[in-house]
Structure formats: C-alpha cells, structure tokens
Design an enzyme around this catalytic site. Sequence first.
Site, PDB file in Angstrom:
ATOM      1  N   HIS A  17      11.623  -5.153   1.488  1.00  0.00           N
ATOM      2  CA  HIS A  17      10.375  -5.177   2.255  1.00  0.00           C
ATOM      3  C   HIS A  17      10.360  -6.267   3.334  1.00  0.00           C
ATOM      4  O   HIS A  17      10.035  -5.990   4.490  1.00  0.00           O
ATOM      5  CB  HIS A  17       9.191  -5.346   1.288  1.00  0.00           C
ATOM      6  CG  HIS A  17       7.891  -4.856   1.815  1.00  0.00           C
ATOM      7  ND1 HIS A  17       6.887  -4.388   1.011  1.00  0.00           N
ATOM      8  CD2 HIS A  17       7.415  -4.759   3.076  1.00  0.00           C
ATOM      9  CE1 HIS A  17       5.854  -4.011   1.751  1.00  0.00           C
ATOM     10  NE2 HIS A  17       6.157  -4.237   3.014  1.00  0.00           N
ATOM     11  N   TYR A  55       1.965  -2.186  -2.189  1.00  0.00           N
ATOM     12  CA  TYR A  55       0.766  -1.413  -1.800  1.00  0.00           C
ATOM     13  C   TYR A  55      -0.026  -0.997  -3.047  1.00  0.00           C
ATOM     14  O   TYR A  55      -1.130  -0.467  -2.935  1.00  0.00           O
ATOM     15  CB  TYR A  55       1.132  -0.146  -1.000  1.00  0.00           C
ATOM     16  CG  TYR A  55       1.887  -0.385   0.284  1.00  0.00           C
ATOM     17  CD1 TYR A  55       2.044  -1.666   0.807  1.00  0.00           C
ATOM     18  CD2 TYR A  55       2.454   0.672   0.986  1.00  0.00           C
ATOM     19  CE1 TYR A  55       2.756  -1.872   1.976  1.00  0.00           C
ATOM     20  CE2 TYR A  55       3.158   0.468   2.163  1.00  0.00           C
ATOM     21  CZ  TYR A  55       3.314  -0.806   2.639  1.00  0.00           C
ATOM     22  OH  TYR A  55       4.021  -0.997   3.809  1.00  0.00           O
TER      23      TYR A  55
END
Length: 276
Positions: free
Chosen positions: A108, A50
């Site tokens: 992730h 991110y």
Amino acid sequence: MRIPTVTLNDGTPFAELGLGTYNLRGPEGVASIVSAIQSGYRLLDTAVNYENEREVGEAVRQSAVPRDELFLVTKIPGRHHGYDLAIESTNGSLAALGVDRIDLSLIHWPNPSRDLYLYTWRSMIDLRAVGKIGSIGVSNFTEQMLTRLIDETGVVPAVNQVELHPYFPQAALRAFHAEHGIRTESWSPLARRSELLTEQVIHELSAIHGVTPTQVVLRWHIELGSTPIPKSGDPDRQRENADVFGFELTADEVAAISALERGRLWNGDPNTHEEM
Ligand code: NAP
C-alpha cells in the site's frame, strides 16, 4: 457495459478502468459494489486499511457474475510489512474476502523509514508462486524504490498505483513505468471531485464531445494508458464513470488537460508520507 482490458507484464488481463471502494462499507456499501458489478465493473479495488474486504467479498457472492470474471485488488498495509507479516496479512485478506486467490496484491505504501518493503516484496513473490496471489504490484512507489525492487529481486511489479489526476499527471513516473512494462493505475482519478470538474478546459471538452466533465477526466486517464479507479457509491454515477470507451481525446486535448498540473493535492510524497 464492457470495460476493455490490457495485458500486464505477467500476461494477466487487466481492466482499463475499475471501481475504487474506499468508504463503501456496511450493507449500503455491499449494495453499491453489487450495482457497480452489474453495470460492468470487473476490477474492484480494496485494501486491508479500508476495512471493507468483507463487503467486497459479499458483493462478489451476491452478484450473478462468476468469480473468475472479477478481479480483486487488495493492499498490504504498513503495519504488515516484513516477510512473515505479509503472509499473515494475505491470509487475513483471503479470509475476509472469502476467496482462495487475490488477483492483484499491492504494497500500500513503501514507508521507507522502516525499510521493510523489500522483505514484503519477497514474501509476495513466494505467495504468487503458491497461487495465493495472481499478480503482484506496488502502490505509491517512486522510481528509485521501483529500481531497488527490480535490482534486488529481478521481479518487476505488474502495477504501480499512484496519485494521478489532471492536477498531478506524473509524466516522469509514467515514462519510467512504460520503459519497464509496469502498468500505471490512478488513485483519486477525479481528484476527489474538488474543483477539477469545474475547470474551464474540462467544460469546453465536455461540450465538444457531448459527454460529462467526469467522463472527460476519466477518458484522459485512458488516453495516458493508466487505469483509473473512480469511487462512486451511486449507481448512476458508476455507469457514467464507466461509459468512457465510446469517444477519444486528441493529443492536443490530452495536453490541454495535463496543463492543469499543479502538484500533489494531499502531501502524499512517498519519501516522507507513511501509513501504517
Ligand atoms: P475519486 O475517485 O477521485 O473521487 C471520489 C469522489 O468523487 C466521491 O466523493 C464520489 O462521490 C465523487 N464522484 C464519483 N463519480 C462522480 C461523478 N460522476 N460525478 C460527480 N462526483 C462523482 O477519489 P478516491 O475515492 O480518493 O479514489 C478512488 C479510489 O482510489 C479509492 O476509492 C481507493 O480505492 C483508491 N485509493 C488508493 C490510494 C492508495 O494509496 N493506493 C489512496 C487513495 C485512494 P459519490 O460516491 O457520491 O459518487
């Protein structure tokens, strides 16, 4: 506003609702995250990918809330899979966040074609042992992948963060989690707004309970026993999203919302979708 907690399989308290931070970047992003903390959010969900771990760390420092009361979640990206790279990735996240412990670290995406997630997991087990990570979990793992981790290492992930919203309620995976003591976390809990918030059943329940459509959807996650992490950069919407602990949905109401099921919205099948 006080957000209640549950206890993870390793004994750690874990918020029933947190803040998604995807796309919250720069000084505006920091201000948004600070406002969420001031409204009562304690669990902040970020990821290496991110590119906002610095902003999350800065918001933690700017908020008047002690570090120990906040719960930072970050994620090891596909390109950092493998034993040594996962250590480097974690050290990078600690530096970017400016903290000495990550409260929860997640893999992730499993990226099965590379077949490295088991090594990443072993690395996380060791990072937890030396205190760099508090709790360890995964994201986007299927039942088969979870079973493999557990069988090979004996360590059950504390959390599996997966796509979950009324269009994709994930009943089978949630049942597997419940059986193994894995906490479910819902990503894109509002289905990224989409048409979900205009569905008739959501509006009917919003009128019955005197709450907003978004609050109906977020309460549905709470009733399922999953921690939603809605993202909002707006202080009013952040407060609205966290204010879902003053009413309940009946089992029939939960079932009526789950009947909106239609499948994944973004082709993110972890068997085939991979992210680096
Ligand atoms: P989401 O939380 O379902 O939806 C976010 C969108 O809804 C934003 O456009 C936001 O706009 C809007 N919104 C929020 N509250 C609202 C309200 N009360 N009324 C109307 N609109 C509202 O989607 P998401 O950001 O994709 O998912 C949440 C978090 O999950 C992410 O931020 C990230 O932390 C995590 N995530 C993880 C994965 C993974 O692979 N593990 C994948 C995707 C996402 P405003 O900001 O303008 O309010």
